[in-house]
Design a protein around this motif. Structure first.
Motif, PDB file in Angstrom:
ATOM      1  N   LEU A   1       3.979   6.738  -7.688  1.00  0.00           N
ATOM      2  CA  LEU A   1       2.658   7.339  -7.498  1.00  0.00           C
ATOM      3  C   LEU A   1       2.789   8.842  -7.319  1.00  0.00           C
ATOM      4  CD1 LEU A   1       1.090   4.796  -4.974  1.00  0.00           C
ATOM      5  CD2 LEU A   1       0.803   4.862  -7.437  1.00  0.00           C
ATOM      6  N   ARG A   2       1.833   9.598  -7.864  1.00  0.00           N
ATOM      7  CA  ARG A   2       1.823  11.049  -7.677  1.00  0.00           C
ATOM      8  C   ARG A   2       1.143  11.355  -6.359  1.00  0.00           C
ATOM      9  NH1 ARG A   2      -1.738  14.907 -11.225  1.00  0.00           N
ATOM     10  NH2 ARG A   2      -1.259  13.323 -12.750  1.00  0.00           N
ATOM     11  N   GLU A   3       1.836  12.080  -5.489  1.00  0.00           N
ATOM     12  CA  GLU A   3       1.353  12.471  -4.165  1.00  0.00           C
ATOM     13  C   GLU A   3       0.952  11.255  -3.331  1.00  0.00           C
ATOM     14  OE1 GLU A   3      -1.856  15.133  -5.083  1.00  0.00           O
ATOM     15  OE2 GLU A   3      -0.570  16.366  -6.347  1.00  0.00           O
ATOM     16  N   GLY A   4       1.455  10.072  -3.694  1.00  0.00           N
ATOM     17  CA  GLY A   4       1.157   8.850  -2.964  1.00  0.00           C
ATOM     18  C   GLY A   4      -0.286   8.393  -3.069  1.00  0.00           C
ATOM     19  N   ARG A   5      -1.058   8.933  -4.045  1.00  0.00           N
ATOM     20  CA  ARG A   5      -2.473   8.587  -4.108  1.00  0.00           C
ATOM     21  C   ARG A   5      -2.987   8.243  -5.499  1.00  0.00           C
ATOM     22  NH1 ARG A   5      -5.322  11.984  -6.588  1.00  0.00           N
ATOM     23  NH2 ARG A   5      -4.449  14.006  -7.047  1.00  0.00           N
TER      24      ARG A   5
ATOM     25  N   GLN B   1      -5.363   5.660  -4.228  1.00  0.00           N
ATOM     26  CA  GLN B   1      -6.656   6.055  -3.664  1.00  0.00           C
ATOM     27  C   GLN B   1      -7.586   6.634  -4.713  1.00  0.00           C
ATOM     28  OE1 GLN B   1      -4.923   8.664  -0.862  1.00  0.00           O
ATOM     29  NE2 GLN B   1      -4.065   6.942   0.252  1.00  0.00           N
ATOM     30  N   ASP B   2      -7.028   7.253  -5.765  1.00  0.00           N
ATOM     31  CA  ASP B   2      -7.847   7.886  -6.800  1.00  0.00           C
ATOM     32  C   ASP B   2      -7.398   7.405  -8.168  1.00  0.00           C
ATOM     33  OD1 ASP B   2      -9.166   9.651  -4.900  1.00  0.00           O
ATOM     34  OD2 ASP B   2      -7.233  10.648  -4.754  1.00  0.00           O
ATOM     35  N   VAL B   3      -8.251   6.665  -8.830  1.00  0.00           N
ATOM     36  CA  VAL B   3      -7.937   6.181 -10.177  1.00  0.00           C
ATOM     37  C   VAL B   3      -9.246   5.817 -10.874  1.00  0.00           C
ATOM     38  CG1 VAL B   3      -7.662   3.743  -9.564  1.00  0.00           C
ATOM     39  CG2 VAL B   3      -6.394   4.656 -11.490  1.00  0.00           C
TER      40      VAL B   3
ATOM     41  N   GLN C   1       0.821  -1.214   0.000  1.00  0.00           N
ATOM     42  CA  GLN C   1       0.000   0.000   0.000  1.00  0.00           C
ATOM     43  C   GLN C   1       0.857   1.267   0.000  1.00  0.00           C
ATOM     44  OE1 GLN C   1      -2.806  -0.679   3.240  1.00  0.00           O
ATOM     45  NE2 GLN C   1      -4.280  -1.399   1.721  1.00  0.00           N
ATOM     46  N   LYS C   2       2.112   1.145  -0.475  1.00  0.00           N
ATOM     47  CA  LYS C   2       3.010   2.299  -0.573  1.00  0.00           C
ATOM     48  C   LYS C   2       3.698   2.344  -1.928  1.00  0.00           C
ATOM     49  CE  LYS C   2       3.998   2.000   4.327  1.00  0.00           C
ATOM     50  NZ  LYS C   2       4.786   1.147   5.190  1.00  0.00           N
ATOM     51  N   GLY C   3       3.159   1.640  -2.914  1.00  0.00           N
ATOM     52  CA  GLY C   3       3.749   1.693  -4.251  1.00  0.00           C
ATOM     53  C   GLY C   3       4.382   0.399  -4.726  1.00  0.00           C
TER      54      GLY C   3
ATOM     55  N   ALA D   1      -5.275   8.768 -14.344  1.00  0.00           N
ATOM     56  CA  ALA D   1      -5.054   9.490 -13.094  1.00  0.00           C
ATOM     57  C   ALA D   1      -6.324  10.264 -12.775  1.00  0.00           C
ATOM     58  CB  ALA D   1      -3.875  10.445 -13.255  1.00  0.00           C
ATOM     59  N   ALA D   2      -6.599  10.472 -11.489  1.00  0.00           N
ATOM     60  CA  ALA D   2      -7.849  11.123 -11.087  1.00  0.00           C
ATOM     61  C   ALA D   2      -7.581  12.154  -9.999  1.00  0.00           C
ATOM     62  CB  ALA D   2      -8.838  10.078 -10.592  1.00  0.00           C
ATOM     63  N   PRO D   3      -8.442  13.184  -9.912  1.00  0.00           N
ATOM     64  CA  PRO D   3      -8.277  14.198  -8.865  1.00  0.00           C
ATOM     65  C   PRO D   3      -8.614  13.639  -7.479  1.00  0.00           C
ATOM     66  CG  PRO D   3     -10.249  14.633 -10.156  1.00  0.00           C
ATOM     67  CD  PRO D   3      -9.548  13.501 -10.823  1.00  0.00           C
ATOM     68  N   PRO D   4      -8.187  14.323  -6.409  1.00  0.00           N
ATOM     69  CA  PRO D   4      -8.462  13.829  -5.050  1.00  0.00           C
ATOM     70  C   PRO D   4      -9.957  13.674  -4.794  1.00  0.00           C
ATOM     71  CG  PRO D   4      -6.917  15.668  -5.000  1.00  0.00           C
ATOM     72  CD  PRO D   4      -7.395  15.544  -6.406  1.00  0.00           C
TER      73      PRO D   4
END
Length: 190
Positions: free
Chosen positions: A83-87, A129-131, A49-51, A106-109
């Motif tokens: 990952l971008r910004e870890g999410r 978290q966001d995809v 869960q960290k890449g 890629a998706a926004p927060p």
């Protein structure tokens, strides 16, 4: 036989950092003289869960043994995904394996994981978290997982692109921000 107490603890800590998800279990029957002999095949996805994420396939006569084999194989074949910004992902990417095709965006927060079945398991164990993901073609879980992994291996970070081109990260990222700013200015003019 004396056991080294420190070594076992390290192994347990390493196992605890990983999250595993059972994606699919397949039961096969072999017809023999006395009746049917059943075997099981398991598809498991493991990640920290960290890449980092990996998948494995295990076969055995009993379900727990098949899952154990698949989990061990998944831990051996892990890949690291930037990952971008870890999410979320850095950029949109396509993947293909056999007839299984996937498209990852890629998706926004706040978007969450919008993906089906086997792809969702990969993203949850990866730590995304966001995809937004779409599966095209085969819905076979093995092909979908392999196509997702093929797409994730082509995922690249701005740092990796900058080092390949011999530029600074700020030059590459600023271009992305400049094009976004140009689009916003164009939409404001209309």
């Amino acid at each position: 036989m004396a056991r080294n107490p420190g070594r076992g603890r390290q192994q347990d800590d390493r196992d605890n950092e990983f999250v595993d998800k059972l994606v699919h279990i397949n039961r096969v029957a072999k017809v023999v003289k006395g009746g049917r002999r059943f075997g099981f095949a398991a598809l498991v996805v493991v990640g920290d869960q960290k890449g980092r994420v990996g998948f494995g396939h295990g076969k055995a006569r009993e379900v727990p043994e098949a899952i154990r084999k698949a989990t061990e194989q998944a831990k051996r074949t892990m890949i690291r995904v930037p990952l971008r910004e870890g999410r979320t992902l850095h950029h949109d990417v396509r993947g293909r394996h056999g007839a299984g095709k996937v498209f990852l965006r890629a998706a926004p927060p706040g978007t969450g994981i919008i993906a089906g079945g086997p792809m969702r398991a990969v993203f949850e164990t990866l730590g995304v978290q966001d995809v937004v993901a779409k599966s095209l073609g085969s819905s076979n879980p093995y092909n979908m997982v392999r196509a997702t992994f093929q797409a994730l291996t082509t995922e690249d970070s701005p740092r990796g692109v900058a080092s390949r081109r011999g530029k600074k990260v700020s030059e590459i990222v600023s271009r992305r921000r400049d094009t976004a700013g140009d689009e916003q200015a164009a939409s404001a003019d209309t």
